[in-house]
Design an enzyme around this catalytic site. Sequence first.
Site, PDB file in Angstrom:
ATOM      1  CD  GLU A   1      -3.234   7.581   5.179  1.00 33.10           C
ATOM      2  OE1 GLU A   1      -4.185   6.804   5.417  1.00 33.10           O
ATOM      3  OE2 GLU A   1      -2.077   7.389   5.586  1.00 33.10           O
TER       4      GLU A   1
ATOM      5  CD  GLU B   1      -2.672   1.275   2.561  1.00 34.58           C
ATOM      6  OE1 GLU B   1      -3.136   0.176   2.943  1.00 34.58           O
ATOM      7  OE2 GLU B   1      -2.898   2.350   3.135  1.00 34.58           O
TER       8      GLU B   1
END
Length: 566
Positions: free
Chosen positions: A165, A160
């Site tokens: 974020e 990932e």
Amino acid sequence: MQKNTLLKILFSFLFFSQMGYSQVDVVYNDLVWSDEFGTDGAVNPNNWFHQTQIPEGGSWYNNEIQHYTNLLTNSFVDAGSLNIVAKKESFTDQGVTKQYTSARLNSKFAFKYGRVDIRAKAPNGSGTWPALWLLGKNINEDGGYFDATYGNKNWPACGELDIMEHGIFTDKPKNYIGSAIHTTSSSGNTVNKGGIQASDIEQNYHVYSMNWSPNQISFLLDDVLYYTYNPSVKNASTWPFDQEQYLLLNIAMGGFAGTIPSNFTETSMVIDYVRVYQNTTVDTEAPTSFTATVGKVSGSAVELLLNALDNSGNITYTATYGSGTSVTFSPSGASKSFLISGLSPNTNYTFSVSATDATGNSAVNNPIVLNAKTTEIFECSGTDSEASEGLFSQGYKYAFETIGTDVKITFELLDTDKIGVVAYLRKQTPFSETQMTNVSGKIFTQTITGQTTGSTINYAVKFAFEGGLSVTKYFSYLVGNSCSLGVETSSELKQFYFPNPVEDKLYLELLDEENHIVLTDILGQKLFEDEVKSFHTIDMSAFKTGLYFLRVKNSLGTQNFKISKK
């Protein structure tokens, strides 16, 4: 608002080509996939898939509390931008009722290596978790776009890559954006990460970028590099990133993002464009002017000094030695110091070094063969600041101690600017990582059992902390060596060296008439070696200020002394 005109794309990559060489290892120039969101209404179904299926158990991961939908109220294009909207509303789907809705888009495009640029505004309110990220195309995740055809790896084995974020960093201020790498080597945990403080991300557009090459993965905010992932050992555990990945855009609610305010109604992530660049033009020009020489040599490392030129702007150097292989890279024309660490002491090595470009074109004079012999290792403890990955601001202390058939390894991080420190002991061959025990402060220890006296072990320590990680160089230690921890034995107390610190002459008073002495610098490089009597004088007036190590071997055994030069 910026839109996709030929002029603007050309300008942006002229800028990247000027800035990028100093920040990333491979510059990608050719636009291969994009969405400029030029048509109002629903998102382009040729580009995007709405992932709405709830994972088994009825809830999304990380304790998130939203439904993802394919409703126009949660994702739509308006005035040249994609809007992903998280809303407070009761919604029932798949037999489950939730009080919040949002959208999670999968790109129907997957790729391996390249650069992603996403220009966006993102929400920064509490309880919201906007994310721009990638997953392996081979992820086994029911409901994902590629799952039915390609899903054969569970998370995190698929890998990932989190480009951006916000909202999940409880110890960071508002508008701190983070990037992270999730692999099986970190057990999926957020260990390999970086971040940067941005100006108001909800009010201002920013370009969030990821540059992914076979060598490393770099993350940039508005074309400023702030984090690079480049594990020294690349295998399925640390580097599943030799397979295609696809893009995800979403806003999650609650969970790691914290409590949602009672007056929350809705928020949006507004995305101006998503662009993926690769190099599609075939490069047939090989690197030229390739040179390689041996630099400094220590007991556990050999420095290779490398240089070459190439039209792509970047060179990959590969050094093979025995059963080992190490790879590094450097901008064209830049001198590269390449440290091959984790070597055995007092050992002859032959290095076969090659230079290639990103396409794989090889320099005409490949390979260059170099020979070097590592020095003996005299110290079992000390202070250093050399890193095999990341950087140290102050450095670290290290100590190796043999206890029976066990070796106790202790490291202390001296950096005062690192918080939330966790340490992992890294074994070089075969590669492994074990979390160390925190003794106090930033001191960590680990005991490895069942070792053979006289064998050489090679270990480093990874310090993970808020905002990134740093890895020490690999240390070679001879099991059974009694010089650990710098504790003087009774025989050491009877053998004198003075004055210390020394300015000109160092006087020795030894207990044997036949003594073998060796003086090395702090890198372990031998400065001189001699056979001396019990009373001897060393002239150190010509040496630079710093720390030196004196090894004395006689009938009493071997002692090691630290000498400070004024």
